[in-house]
Each structure stands twice: as C-alpha cells, then as structure tokens.
Design a protein around this motif. Structure first.
Motif, mmCIF file in Angstrom:
data_model
loop_
_atom_site.group_PDB
_atom_site.id
_atom_site.type_symbol
_atom_site.label_atom_id
_atom_site.label_comp_id
_atom_site.label_asym_id
_atom_site.label_seq_id
_atom_site.Cartn_x
_atom_site.Cartn_y
_atom_site.Cartn_z
ATOM 1 N N TRP A 61 2.345 1.764 -3.562
ATOM 2 C CA TRP A 61 1.357 2.469 -4.297
ATOM 3 C C TRP A 61 1.025 3.685 -4.096
ATOM 4 N N ARG A 62 0.921 4.173 -2.748
ATOM 5 C CA ARG A 62 0.636 5.595 -2.492
ATOM 6 C C ARG A 62 1.800 6.488 -2.900
ATOM 7 N N GLU A 108 -3.805 5.531 -11.891
ATOM 8 C CA GLU A 108 -3.890 4.021 -11.567
ATOM 9 C C GLU A 108 -3.291 3.668 -10.263
ATOM 10 N N ALA A 109 -2.226 4.286 -9.811
ATOM 11 C CA ALA A 109 -1.801 4.024 -8.341
ATOM 12 C C ALA A 109 -2.600 4.115 -7.528
ATOM 13 N N ARG A 110 -3.456 5.484 -7.649
ATOM 14 C CA ARG A 110 -4.264 5.903 -6.664
ATOM 15 C C ARG A 110 -5.147 4.786 -6.093
ATOM 16 N N GLY A 111 -6.022 4.217 -7.163
ATOM 17 C CA GLY A 111 -6.997 3.572 -6.972
ATOM 18 C C GLY A 111 -6.461 2.191 -6.362
ATOM 19 N N GLN A 112 -5.302 1.784 -6.680
ATOM 20 C CA GLN A 112 -4.665 0.636 -6.121
ATOM 21 C C GLN A 112 -4.306 0.755 -4.626
ATOM 22 N N ALA A 113 -3.655 2.053 -4.473
ATOM 23 C CA ALA A 113 -3.423 2.448 -3.187
ATOM 24 C C ALA A 113 -4.623 2.454 -2.114
ATOM 25 N N HIS A 114 -5.637 2.917 -2.633
ATOM 26 C CA HIS A 114 -6.916 2.977 -1.829
ATOM 27 C C HIS A 114 -7.380 1.553 -1.613
ATOM 28 N N LEU A 115 -7.446 0.704 -2.357
ATOM 29 C CA LEU A 115 -7.821 -0.601 -2.326
ATOM 30 C C LEU A 115 -7.063 -1.341 -0.985
ATOM 31 N N LEU A 116 -5.760 -1.141 -1.225
ATOM 32 C CA LEU A 116 -4.914 -1.951 -0.614
ATOM 33 C C LEU A 116 -4.925 -1.464 0.950
ATOM 34 N N ALA A 130 0.970 -1.265 0.096
ATOM 35 C CA ALA A 130 -0.106 -0.164 0.118
ATOM 36 C C ALA A 130 0.849 1.375 0.074
#
Length: 60
Positions: free
Chosen positions: A5-6, A15-23, A2
C-alpha cells in the motif's frame, strides 16, 4: 501488505496513503517499537518543561 500500500501511495493514490498508514500503525502496535523499552534515557516531561528557558533580557 503495508509495504504494498505504501508503494501504491508513493505512485500517487490518495486512498492507498490512508490504508498504508493504518496497516503501519497496526504493525507497530503488534511488533512494538524497537529499542523504546530498553531506552531508560527517554525524557517523558512535557515539552514546555524540556525546552530551555531564556531570561527576559536575552535575545533570540
């Protein structure tokens, strides 16, 4: 992951913002929110009930 990605999101990757949020959401779900269970002063009333109501003759 996380944090990685953040950091990428802070560099501008959309794209990294969404992945960071999910993690981060999953991380909070697994670890729990610290202090939330111990806090007995948590007000769970709806927002409308928590806000101070002003009389019709008072301004602002």
């Amino acid at each position: 992951m996380a944090a990685m990605w953040r950091a990428e999101a802070l560099r501008g990757s959309k794209e990294a913002r969404g992945q960071a949020h999910l993690l981060e959401v999953e991380q909070r779900r697994r670890q729990g929110v610290p202090g939330l269970r111990d806090n007995t002063d948590l007000d769970l009333r709806p927002l409308a009930e928590r806000q101070e109501r002003r009389s019709w003759w008072q301004r602002g």
